[in-house]
Design an enzyme around this catalytic site. Sequence first.
Site, PDB file in Angstrom:
ATOM      1  N   GLU A 266       0.834  -1.202   0.000  1.00 29.77           N
ATOM      2  CA  GLU A 266       0.000   0.000   0.000  1.00 29.77           C
ATOM      3  C   GLU A 266       0.873   1.258   0.000  1.00 29.77           C
ATOM      4  O   GLU A 266       0.592   2.236  -0.702  1.00 29.77           O
ATOM      5  CB  GLU A 266      -0.920   0.025   1.228  1.00 29.77           C
ATOM      6  CG  GLU A 266      -1.821  -1.207   1.340  1.00 29.77           C
ATOM      7  CD  GLU A 266      -1.235  -2.275   2.248  1.00 29.77           C
ATOM      8  OE1 GLU A 266      -1.992  -2.806   3.075  1.00 29.77           O
ATOM      9  OE2 GLU A 266      -0.032  -2.574   2.119  1.00 29.77           O
ATOM     10  N   CYS A 292      -1.936  -2.718   7.528  1.00 25.19           N
ATOM     11  CA  CYS A 292      -1.432  -2.560   8.888  1.00 25.19           C
ATOM     12  C   CYS A 292      -1.739  -1.123   9.337  1.00 25.19           C
ATOM     13  O   CYS A 292      -2.252  -0.313   8.571  1.00 25.19           O
ATOM     14  CB  CYS A 292       0.069  -2.834   8.935  1.00 25.19           C
ATOM     15  SG  CYS A 292       1.059  -1.546   8.119  1.00 25.19           S
TER      16      CYS A 292
END
Length: 343
Positions: A266, A292
């Site tokens: 990401e 996360c």
Amino acid sequence: MIIGLTGSLASGKGVVSDFLKKQGFVYLSLSDELREIAKEMKIELTRENLQNLGNKLREERGAGVLAELVAEKIKNQQYRKAIIDGIRNPAEVNFLRKLKNFHLISVDAPQETRFRRLVARNRESDPKIWVDFLKVDERDKGIGEAETGQGVGKCMALADFSLINDSTFEEAQEKVKNIFEKISNKAPRPGWDEYFMKMAALIAERSTCLRHHVGAVIVKDKRVMATGYNGAARGIKDCKERGCLRNELNIPSGTRHEICRAIHAEQNAIIQGAIHGVKLDGAIIYCTHTPCMICAKMIVQTGIKEVASYHDYSDADARKFLEEAGVLLRKIEKPEGCIDFLD
């Protein structure tokens, strides 16, 4: 695409399977599954013995048991194209209909034609006279059989496509070709979620992480804006070269992210967008894993409004963070590991 075959005895189902094999289909057979079980049980492989064993298995383990065994093989081997021959009980059809993109073809021919073919092929287990053929044909079709017995006639009534194989081999092949074209035209196109998630899974193949291969695609108005996978920073040895420090230190997944040499998928996708001056506010990020906490913060601050993933990551706090920030987190189905297109 999964194509099932059912049909009358000696109707010429091999014409269909031979054509499909040339199109890249893997051949599987419920009869072969039955033969393997018979060999293990040291049962002589005669037609009557196999029919009796099949009936017994369906009674004891459910009428769809043979279909379940073949479906498990398709799943384990990740077959994208498969032929399933020897379907003889409606419960097998009902079970196989649960498989994605399943189609059933029945094959038939006049009794006299089928008897001539059966005599010509001269298999030891085949009847040699007309009266015996009629008895075998009746049992095969399900006449006088229990619900767990053979019921080819009922299976044929459930077919999506029917082929009457009563003429030349060339004409039969042309019929098969026409049916295959109709099935191919009916094959569903992947939806947008599956389309972009497959991209994310493909991008994840570039990962150099020894724990998880993660891929991400950022999409806006159904256009790909940026992509990323988890791997070491530019100019730094990756874990495949150096080894995984997290593994060496026994650090649990989802903790101590600062130890890791990798930049998450990401993060790499968002950084790529920034490098190229791409506005990502209002976009969707498709990622193989849920983010996360570090990635969640970047997603929120970037203005991405939606996260779609199929695999949970161990950071539950990140999910709560996204929810609090008003970012929609969607769990979608994992895409199949193959692509399918007319070549």
